[in-house]
Design a protein around this motif. Structure first.
Motif, PDB file in Angstrom:
ATOM      1  N   GLU A 221       0.837  -1.324   0.017  1.00 24.16           N
ATOM      2  CA  GLU A 221      -0.038   0.097  -0.007  1.00 24.16           C
ATOM      3  C   GLU A 221       0.915   1.197  -0.090  1.00 24.16           C
ATOM      4  N   PHE A 222       2.037   1.304   0.727  1.00 25.70           N
ATOM      5  CA  PHE A 222       2.669   2.415   0.835  1.00 25.70           C
ATOM      6  C   PHE A 222       3.603   2.470  -0.636  1.00 25.70           C
TER       7      PHE A 222
ATOM      8  N   TYR B  74      -3.672   3.240   4.959  1.00 25.00           N
ATOM      9  CA  TYR B  74      -2.536   3.486   5.809  1.00 25.00           C
ATOM     10  C   TYR B  74      -1.989   4.823   5.594  1.00 25.00           C
ATOM     11  N   GLU B  75      -1.503   5.488   6.614  1.00 27.03           N
ATOM     12  CA  GLU B  75      -0.721   6.608   6.218  1.00 27.03           C
ATOM     13  C   GLU B  75       0.025   6.898   7.614  1.00 27.03           C
TER      14      GLU B  75
ATOM     15  N   ALA C  90       5.913  -0.259   7.285  1.00 27.08           N
ATOM     16  CA  ALA C  90       5.239  -1.579   7.274  1.00 27.08           C
ATOM     17  C   ALA C  90       5.592  -2.060   8.608  1.00 27.08           C
ATOM     18  N   HIS C  91       6.912  -1.949   8.962  1.00 30.09           N
ATOM     19  CA  HIS C  91       7.513  -2.457  10.288  1.00 30.09           C
ATOM     20  C   HIS C  91       6.758  -1.415  11.513  1.00 30.09           C
TER      21      HIS C  91
ATOM     22  N   SER D 295       3.645   5.795  -3.823  1.00 29.58           N
ATOM     23  CA  SER D 295       5.100   6.288  -4.020  1.00 29.58           C
ATOM     24  C   SER D 295       5.969   6.813  -3.095  1.00 29.58           C
ATOM     25  N   LYS D 296       5.792   5.747  -1.967  1.00 30.84           N
ATOM     26  CA  LYS D 296       6.958   5.701  -0.980  1.00 30.84           C
ATOM     27  C   LYS D 296       8.156   4.780  -1.749  1.00 30.84           C
ATOM     28  N   THR D 297       9.304   5.344  -1.266  1.00 33.77           N
ATOM     29  CA  THR D 297      10.568   4.300  -1.707  1.00 33.77           C
ATOM     30  C   THR D 297      10.324   3.092  -1.032  1.00 33.77           C
ATOM     31  N   GLU D 298      10.935   2.333  -1.668  1.00 28.53           N
ATOM     32  CA  GLU D 298      11.136   0.840  -0.871  1.00 28.53           C
ATOM     33  C   GLU D 298      11.576   0.837   0.564  1.00 28.53           C
TER      34      GLU D 298
END
Length: 133
Positions: free
Chosen positions: A68-69, A125-126, A83-84, A73-76
Motif C-alpha cells: 500500500e505504501f 494506511y498513512e 510496514a514495520h 509512491s513511497k520508496t522501498e
C-alpha cells in the motif's frame, strides 16, 4: 545497545541501501516479552534472512501494508520502515522504529490505519506523528 539515559531501552541501528538510518528500539520490555511468548521467534522469524517468516500473520500484514505504501509512491526503504512500524504496533511488540532526520535526530514512525469508506473490506494506511503505541 543499552540506552545510557535509561537502561530499560535497547536499540539497534540499521543503515539502508539508500543511506537512511533507522533505529529499532525495545521501549517496553513487558510488552516485548509478552510478544515473544505469544509469537515466538522460532515461529515468526525466518532464520535465513531475519525477516518475518512467510505465511505468518505478521508477514502477511507486513506485505499488505508495504504494498500500500509503495502504491502511495513511497520508496522501498520508506515502505519497508512504515510496514514495520505498522506491525510493531499492531502486534503490541513493545518496539518502535525511528528514522534519523537531516539534523541527526531520530523521529519515531507511526502508521494510522483507517477503514476505507467506500469498501469496508479494505483499509487505508498513512504515516502519522501521533503515537499509537
Amino acid at each position: 545497545m543499552k540506552n545510557k539515559e535509561n537502561g530499560n531501552f535497547t536499540t539497534l541501528f540499521v543503515l539502508t541501501a539508500t543511506g537512511g538510518i533507522y533505529n529499532l528500539m525495545i521501549a517496553d520490555y513487558a510488552k516485548f516479552n509478552s510478544f515473544l511468548t505469544n509469537l515466538p521467534i522460532s515461529s515468526n522469524i525466518d532464520p535465513e534472512d531475519g525477516h518475518w517468516k512467510p505465511g505468518t500473520s505478521i508477514r502477511n500484514d507486513f506485505n499488505k501494508v508495504e504494498r500500500e505504501f509503495i502504491k502511495q509512491s513511497k520508496t522501498e526503504d520508506e515502505a519497508f520502515a512504515l510496514a514495520h512500524a505498522y506491525v510493531l504496533q499492531k502486534y503490541n511488540t513493545g518496539m518502535t522504529i525511528s528514522k534519523q532526520d537531516s539534523s541527526g535526530n531520530f523521529k519515531p514512525i507511526f502508521v494510522k490505519e483507517t477503514k476505507n469508506p467506500t469498501d469496508p473490506n479494505k483499509a487505508n494506511y498513512e504515516q502519522t506523528q501521533d503515537c499509537n503505541l
